[in-house]
Design a protein around this motif. Structure first.
Motif, mmCIF file in Angstrom:
data_model
loop_
_atom_site.group_PDB
_atom_site.id
_atom_site.type_symbol
_atom_site.label_atom_id
_atom_site.label_comp_id
_atom_site.label_asym_id
_atom_site.label_seq_id
_atom_site.Cartn_x
_atom_site.Cartn_y
_atom_site.Cartn_z
ATOM 1 N N THR A 238 0.833 -1.207 0.000
ATOM 2 C CA THR A 238 0.000 0.000 0.000
ATOM 3 C C THR A 238 0.865 1.253 0.000
ATOM 4 O O THR A 238 0.555 2.253 -0.667
ATOM 5 N N SER A 239 1.967 1.205 0.728
ATOM 6 C CA SER A 239 2.839 2.383 0.815
ATOM 7 C C SER A 239 3.504 2.685 -0.519
ATOM 8 O O SER A 239 3.605 3.854 -0.926
ATOM 9 N N THR A 240 3.993 1.661 -1.234
ATOM 10 C CA THR A 240 4.624 1.933 -2.543
ATOM 11 C C THR A 240 3.585 2.374 -3.580
ATOM 12 O O THR A 240 3.889 3.211 -4.436
ATOM 13 N N ASN A 241 2.356 1.825 -3.490
ATOM 14 C CA ASN A 241 1.287 2.292 -4.386
ATOM 15 C C ASN A 241 1.003 3.774 -4.158
ATOM 16 O O ASN A 241 0.822 4.548 -5.110
ATOM 17 N N THR A 242 0.971 4.171 -2.885
ATOM 18 C CA THR A 242 0.691 5.573 -2.558
ATOM 19 C C THR A 242 1.783 6.485 -3.099
ATOM 20 O O THR A 242 1.498 7.543 -3.706
ATOM 21 N N MET A 243 3.040 6.091 -2.895
ATOM 22 C CA MET A 243 4.148 6.912 -3.411
ATOM 23 C C MET A 243 4.101 7.016 -4.931
ATOM 24 O O MET A 243 4.389 8.078 -5.512
ATOM 25 N N ALA A 244 3.753 5.933 -5.595
ATOM 26 C CA ALA A 244 3.669 5.964 -7.061
ATOM 27 C C ALA A 244 2.570 6.920 -7.511
ATOM 28 O O ALA A 244 2.743 7.681 -8.478
ATOM 29 N N ASN A 245 1.426 6.907 -6.825
ATOM 30 C CA ASN A 245 0.318 7.805 -7.193
ATOM 31 C C ASN A 245 0.651 9.257 -6.894
ATOM 32 O O ASN A 245 0.260 10.157 -7.646
ATOM 33 N N LEU A 246 1.374 9.495 -5.796
ATOM 34 C CA LEU A 246 1.708 10.872 -5.426
ATOM 35 C C LEU A 246 2.747 11.479 -6.353
ATOM 36 O O LEU A 246 2.686 12.661 -6.692
ATOM 37 N N LEU A 247 3.742 10.673 -6.795
ATOM 38 C CA LEU A 247 4.926 11.235 -7.443
ATOM 39 C C LEU A 247 5.096 10.809 -8.901
ATOM 40 O O LEU A 247 5.887 11.423 -9.628
ATOM 41 N N GLY A 248 4.404 9.754 -9.344
ATOM 42 C CA GLY A 248 4.368 9.402 -10.765
ATOM 43 C C GLY A 248 5.641 8.831 -11.329
ATOM 44 O O GLY A 248 5.914 9.001 -12.523
ATOM 45 N N PHE A 249 6.485 8.138 -10.536
ATOM 46 C CA PHE A 249 7.714 7.538 -11.055
ATOM 47 C C PHE A 249 7.422 6.157 -11.642
ATOM 48 O O PHE A 249 6.444 5.490 -11.287
ATOM 49 N N ASP A 250 8.315 5.725 -12.572
ATOM 50 C CA ASP A 250 8.133 4.424 -13.220
ATOM 51 C C ASP A 250 8.246 3.260 -12.217
ATOM 52 O O ASP A 250 7.551 2.255 -12.355
ATOM 53 N N VAL B 83 8.676 2.422 -7.947
ATOM 54 C CA VAL B 83 8.774 2.822 -6.537
ATOM 55 C C VAL B 83 9.086 1.579 -5.724
ATOM 56 O O VAL B 83 8.318 0.602 -5.751
ATOM 57 N N MET B 84 10.224 1.609 -5.034
ATOM 58 C CA MET B 84 10.633 0.448 -4.215
ATOM 59 C C MET B 84 10.687 0.858 -2.742
ATOM 60 O O MET B 84 11.081 1.985 -2.419
ATOM 61 N N VAL C 16 14.874 -5.113 -1.369
ATOM 62 C CA VAL C 16 13.611 -4.557 -1.846
ATOM 63 C C VAL C 16 12.487 -5.428 -1.297
ATOM 64 O O VAL C 16 12.336 -6.587 -1.679
ATOM 65 N N VAL C 17 11.680 -4.864 -0.370
ATOM 66 C CA VAL C 17 10.624 -5.645 0.276
ATOM 67 C C VAL C 17 9.253 -5.361 -0.315
ATOM 68 O O VAL C 17 8.288 -6.068 -0.020
ATOM 69 N N SER C 18 9.157 -4.310 -1.144
ATOM 70 C CA SER C 18 7.900 -4.039 -1.844
ATOM 71 C C SER C 18 8.220 -3.198 -3.072
ATOM 72 O O SER C 18 9.208 -2.453 -3.089
ATOM 73 N N GLU C 19 7.352 -3.305 -4.095
ATOM 74 C CA GLU C 19 7.636 -2.595 -5.352
ATOM 75 C C GLU C 19 6.331 -2.312 -6.086
ATOM 76 O O GLU C 19 5.438 -3.161 -6.138
ATOM 77 N N THR C 20 6.228 -1.092 -6.627
ATOM 78 C CA THR C 20 5.143 -0.728 -7.548
ATOM 79 C C THR C 20 5.814 -0.162 -8.799
ATOM 80 O O THR C 20 6.633 0.758 -8.698
ATOM 81 N N ARG C 21 5.456 -0.693 -9.991
ATOM 82 C CA ARG C 21 6.167 -0.298 -11.214
ATOM 83 C C ARG C 21 5.225 -0.325 -12.397
ATOM 84 O O ARG C 21 4.161 -0.948 -12.375
ATOM 85 N N THR C 22 5.642 0.361 -13.449
ATOM 86 C CA THR C 22 4.904 0.291 -14.707
ATOM 87 C C THR C 22 5.281 -0.993 -15.425
ATOM 88 O O THR C 22 6.319 -1.618 -15.133
ATOM 89 N N SER C 23 4.472 -1.385 -16.358
ATOM 90 C CA SER C 23 4.693 -2.668 -17.049
ATOM 91 C C SER C 23 5.933 -2.653 -17.921
ATOM 92 O O SER C 23 6.435 -3.708 -18.322
ATOM 93 N N SER C 24 6.462 -1.477 -18.222
ATOM 94 C CA SER C 24 7.588 -1.391 -19.155
ATOM 95 C C SER C 24 8.947 -1.548 -18.480
ATOM 96 O O SER C 24 9.965 -1.571 -19.167
ATOM 97 N N LEU D 3 12.838 5.729 -5.686
ATOM 98 C CA LEU D 3 12.009 5.932 -6.881
ATOM 99 C C LEU D 3 12.911 6.127 -8.093
ATOM 100 O O LEU D 3 13.870 6.915 -8.046
ATOM 101 N N HIS D 4 12.584 5.443 -9.182
ATOM 102 C CA HIS D 4 13.354 5.548 -10.428
ATOM 103 C C HIS D 4 12.421 5.941 -11.572
ATOM 104 O O HIS D 4 11.268 5.498 -11.638
ATOM 105 N N HIS D 5 12.972 6.755 -12.466
ATOM 106 C CA HIS D 5 12.225 7.126 -13.679
ATOM 107 C C HIS D 5 13.199 7.049 -14.841
ATOM 108 O O HIS D 5 14.377 7.381 -14.702
ATOM 109 N N TYR D 6 12.703 6.631 -15.969
ATOM 110 C CA TYR D 6 13.583 6.406 -17.116
ATOM 111 C C TYR D 6 13.593 7.580 -18.086
ATOM 112 O O TYR D 6 14.005 7.456 -19.239
ATOM 113 N N ALA D 7 13.121 8.722 -17.620
ATOM 114 C CA ALA D 7 13.246 10.008 -18.332
ATOM 115 C C ALA D 7 13.407 11.072 -17.253
ATOM 116 O O ALA D 7 13.067 10.843 -16.090
ATOM 117 N N PRO D 8 13.946 12.247 -17.573
ATOM 118 C CA PRO D 8 14.046 13.303 -16.546
ATOM 119 C C PRO D 8 12.660 13.600 -15.966
ATOM 120 O O PRO D 8 11.657 13.591 -16.678
#
Length: 844
Positions: free
Chosen positions: A152-164, A166-167, A179-187, A276-281
């Motif tokens: 739930t925490s990584t989902n929240t961070m992903a929704n708040l900040l929009g990174f590809d 979130v670990m 890494v004990v939890s992860e939310t990521r885009t399919s790519s 949090l990682h993103h593959y573009a600036p």
């Protein structure tokens, strides 16, 4: 040597001054002021933001640069900063005199200088993000498991900040991360469950994560700007601090263009990170980052509460142990014995294979056995650590190399339970091999790269599997908490045990003082009594032999009373037993003896008085009365009057007394006067024609009742004793440490008829004599003034020689005496006739 062969020194990363690089990320600018608000430095891009030439304003008050309203808010914000590790933030300020653009500001102190980070303000979505935060916190609080809580925490961070990606990245005790939890885009690829070496995040970076909770890297290819006046400015708390070239290279090797981290700090320690990682600036506004920081703080509080609830659940078991141990504490037992009875319960508190208890060099083990030599080696090694600290390791061979214990066990947790001597509870665990999925080979966290000899992060992050051997399951935080609870419990038990023992010792010393005083009193009384007996006996005898016999008998009567009272702890004692002891020499076929009366108890004073009276009655009956003839009868009876007094009567029949005695001897005076004077009772001695009648009345305060109602006994006649055999050819041994008693025994044996008597004083002499000479009989004093005679007794038994024990103790209860069941034991003092009868029975 070649670069490829050069050893890798990871401490270079730990020493890199990442907080003092002198560069600023270009999406913002920095203003540096003195404590009195004078502008002294700025990043070189500040002029572009404010529309003025900044160099011309150095040395001036910052009021020439900032609008009054903005300066007023900044001053108010600075008032909230009370320490260097604290910041204050302002949003949407119309900041500069020559510019109407709005900016977000973050202020902090770097030593004595005020540093203001400035970023362009983005259109606000704060209401949207705050609503999202509120809903996320509600969901977070109702999750059942830690896994769901983390997700739930990584989902929240992903929704708040929009990174590809979130670990949630948790640090282990060895500073590796997982890494004990992860939310990521399919790519993007998953890093879930991967372990990262400790070197991936250097020590100084971990310290900065605690001080400054959020860190944004907008673009790894950003061209950082420098300061107008280059200086070594500490930017630890700056949101715009540039990025270490090492870290940029690390992210580039991962293919990441932008990253952000939000720290999870629990009780002042870095538990982990939201990475949090993103593959573009990607830029995230200061408002969004602040909301993410609030969420991370809320997450840390809830996580801490959950972990503490788990710990408290485990500690409650420790509290049960505390109550159990305190309630069962036996102050008469040693600390070791008090702990030992709970060892199984203590072992079950923390998972282990063996639990060692070591107290005062006495040891016990619950679980798999551990030899004493290994325990001694382990305790000696633990003693080299700081006193009082709980110690644990999951890799025992590093702590105790070249030991057989390290071959069997992989880890230990040691709880010191004293300071001197060092006592321990030691939990031991066996090896638990487990597989770790590393993000790349942990043995090659860095490589020698293109920048000369500088270390370069590895380029491969493909999963690398390791089967870890020689380690036990890591001792968890909650297990350490239980260990601390156990330590406190055991220390409290020790303190209480010591207090109880000290209390008992004080009571024992007090009781001993009382007993010594009482003993002195009684010894003086008995010596005075014996002195009087000696004096009075001497006035009624015609020769030395008669004096000795009479005196010996009277002293024996006192000894009988003394022994019986000692066995009863100077309490009330039975009348019938006292009478039976004194009547023992009166067993005869010719005289019938009838005894009847209820079972009563005599006070110590009455018991001593009647012992003397009974001795005189029996002695008189043997010499002049019914037991001196060939036939007769004795009736002895007693009863209780309506007042509770004892009524005692002795009647002899079958003896003709023609004349009353012309004078009364000392024995008659004892019979007639002892009860009135000593007990305030009544006594009469009548010489009737048919025999003697003695009547005694003893007041109720000297009498106690026993449960049984009546005692009737007839002394069965026995066959007259055979005379002693001729002993002139027999050799006897006396072992007695008291010279006078030894000489008296020696003379008694010669009178009995022994031809040769040797008198020795210690066990060594006796053993040597038995080895060299032959004997036929022995008398052994049990206690020889510090040593016992049991070794001599065992030698006599092996030679099948008869012997008897002599002692001044009225009661003997020892394991050694059990080996000599059947051997007669005579109490000091004794009469010659008693000694002769015992020797006769043995020699038969």
């Amino acid at each position: 040597m070649q670069d490829a062969e050069r050893p890798v020194d990871l401490t270079n990363c730990d020493r890199e001054p990442i907080h003092m690089l002198g560069l600023v990320q270009s999406h913002g600018a920095i203003i540096v002021l003195t404590s009195d608000w004078i502008l002294i430095n700025a990043s070189s891009n500040l002029g572009l933001m404010c529309g003025v030439t900044i160099e011309t304003l150095f040395g001036e008050s910052v009021s020439v640069l900032l609008k009054p309203e903005a300066l007023r808010e900044i001053r108010e914000g600075v008032k909230n900063i009370s320490r260097e590790d604290q910041t204050d933030r302002l949003f949407g300020l119309c900041l500069f005199q020559e510019c109407d653009d709005r900016f977000d500001c973050s202020m902090h102190f770097s030593h004595s200088q005020l540093v203001i980070d400035i970023e362009p303000h983005r259109p606000s979505l704060s209401q949207h993000y705050l609503q999202m935060l509120r809903k996320s916190l509600q969901v977070l609080s109702v999750t059942d498991t830690l896994e769901a809580f983390y997700k739930t925490s990584t989902n929240t961070m992903a929704n708040l900040l929009g990174f590809d990606r979130v670990m949630l990245y948790q640090f282990h005790p060895d500073d590796t991360g997982e890494v004990v939890s992860e939310t990521r885009t399919s790519s993007v690829d998953s890093f879930m469950g991967l372990r990262y070496p400790a070197s991936d995040i250097p020590k100084q970076a971990r310290q900065l994560y605690i001080r400054n909770m959020t860190r944004l890297i907008v673009d790894i290819d950003d061209k950082s700007v420098d300061f107008i006046y280059p200086e070594a400015l500490d930017l630890s708390m700056s949101t715009l601090r540039s990025v270490s070239p090492m870290h940029i290279e690390y992210l580039r090797n991962m293919g990441v263009k932008s990253s952000m981290s939000v720290s999870v700090v629990i009780e002042g320690k870095l538990w982990g990170l939201f990475a949090l990682h993103h593959y573009a600036p990607r830029y995230v506004s200061l408002e969004q980052r602040s909301i993410a920081e609030v969420f991370a703080e809320s997450f840390a509080l809830e996580l801490s509460a959950r972990l503490n609830r788990r710990i408290q659940g485990e500690i409650s078991i420790g509290k049960d142990l505390h109550l159990q141990m305190m309630s069962s504490l036996d102050s008469e037992r040693s600390i070791f014995e008090n702990f030992r009875q709970h060892l199984g319960v203590i072992k079950n508190l923390i998972h282990c294979d063996s639990l060692i208890l070591s107290v005062d060099e006495i040891t016990d083990v619950a679980g798999d056995p551990v030899v004493r030599e290994d325990i001694s080696l382990l305790v000696a090694r633990l003693n080299r650590l700081s006193a009082g600290d709980i110690f644990s390791t999951d890799h025992l061979i590093d702590f105790l190399p070249q030991s057989s214990l390290s071959d069997r066990y992989a880890g230990l947790l040691a709880i010191p339970i004293s300071r001197r001597p060092r006592d321990y509870l030691i939990y031991l665990r066996r090896e638990e091999p487990y597989e770790i999925r590393w993000a790349g080979n942990p043995e090659k966290p860095v490589e020698l790269g293109p920048n000369g000899s500088r270390l370069t992060p590895r380029k491969s992050f493909e999963t690398w599997q390791e089967l870890r051997r020689g380690y036990c399951k890591v001792w968890s935080k909650h297990e350490h908490a239980i260990a601390l609870q156990v330590k406190h419990t055991l220390l409290e038990v020790i303190v209480r045990n010591v207090d109880e023992r000290e209390k008992l010792a004080n009571e024992a010393r007090h009781q001993q003082d009382i007993l010594v005083q009482e003993l002195n009193h009684r010894v003086r009384n008995i010596l005075g009594l014996i002195n009087a007996v000696v004096s009075q006996t001497a006035t009624n005898v015609d020769n030395v032999e008669q004096f000795k016999d009479m005196l010996g008998g009277r002293i024996q009567a006192l000894a009988v009373a003394q022994n019986q009272l000692t066995m009863n702890n100077w309490g009330f004692s039975r009348l019938d037993q006292l009478l039976a002891i004194h009547m023992k020499p009166c067993e005869s076929e010719a005289v019938s003896v009838e005894i009847s009366g209820p079972e009563v108890l005599l006070s110590p004073k009455a018991y001593t008085t009647l012992s003397m009276i009974f001795h005189e009655i029996v002695t008189n009956a043997l010499k002049y009365g019914v037991f001196s003839g060939v036939h007769g009868r004795v009736d002895v009876n007693w009863s209780r009057s309506h007042t509770g007094a004892l009524i005692f009567d002795w009647r002899e029949t079958g003896v003709v007394i023609s004349n009353q005695p012309s004078r009364k001897g000392f024995g008659s005076l004892i019979i007639e006067r002892s009860v009135p004077q000593e007990l305030n009772g009544i006594a009469s001695l009548s010489f009737l024609s048919s025999g003697v009648h003695i009547h005694l009345e003893i007041p109720a305060q000297h009498i106690g009742s026993a449960p049984s109602e009546c005692l009737r006994e007839s002394l069965a006649p026995i066959v007259e004793e055979n005379p002693l055999p001729a002993l002139s050819s027999y050799r006897a041994l006396i072992l007695e440490d008291n010279l006078i008693i030894g000489l008296d025994l020696e003379q008694a044996l010669y009178r009995i008829g022994f031809g040769h008597v040797v008198n020795l004083h210690n066990a060594a002499e006796a053993l040597q004599y038995l080895d060299e000479e032959k004997i036929d009989f022995a008398i052994l004093d049990i206690n020889l003034g510090g040593e016992m005679s049991f070794e001599v007794a065992a030698e006599l038994q092996s030679q099948e020689k008869p012997f008897l024990f002599l002692t001044g103790y009225s009661e003997l209860k020892s394991d050694a005496m059990q080996k000599f069941n059947g051997v007669p034991v005579l109490l000091k003092p004794m009469q010659s006739s008693q000694l002769a009868r015992t020797i006769f029975a043995l020699m038969q």
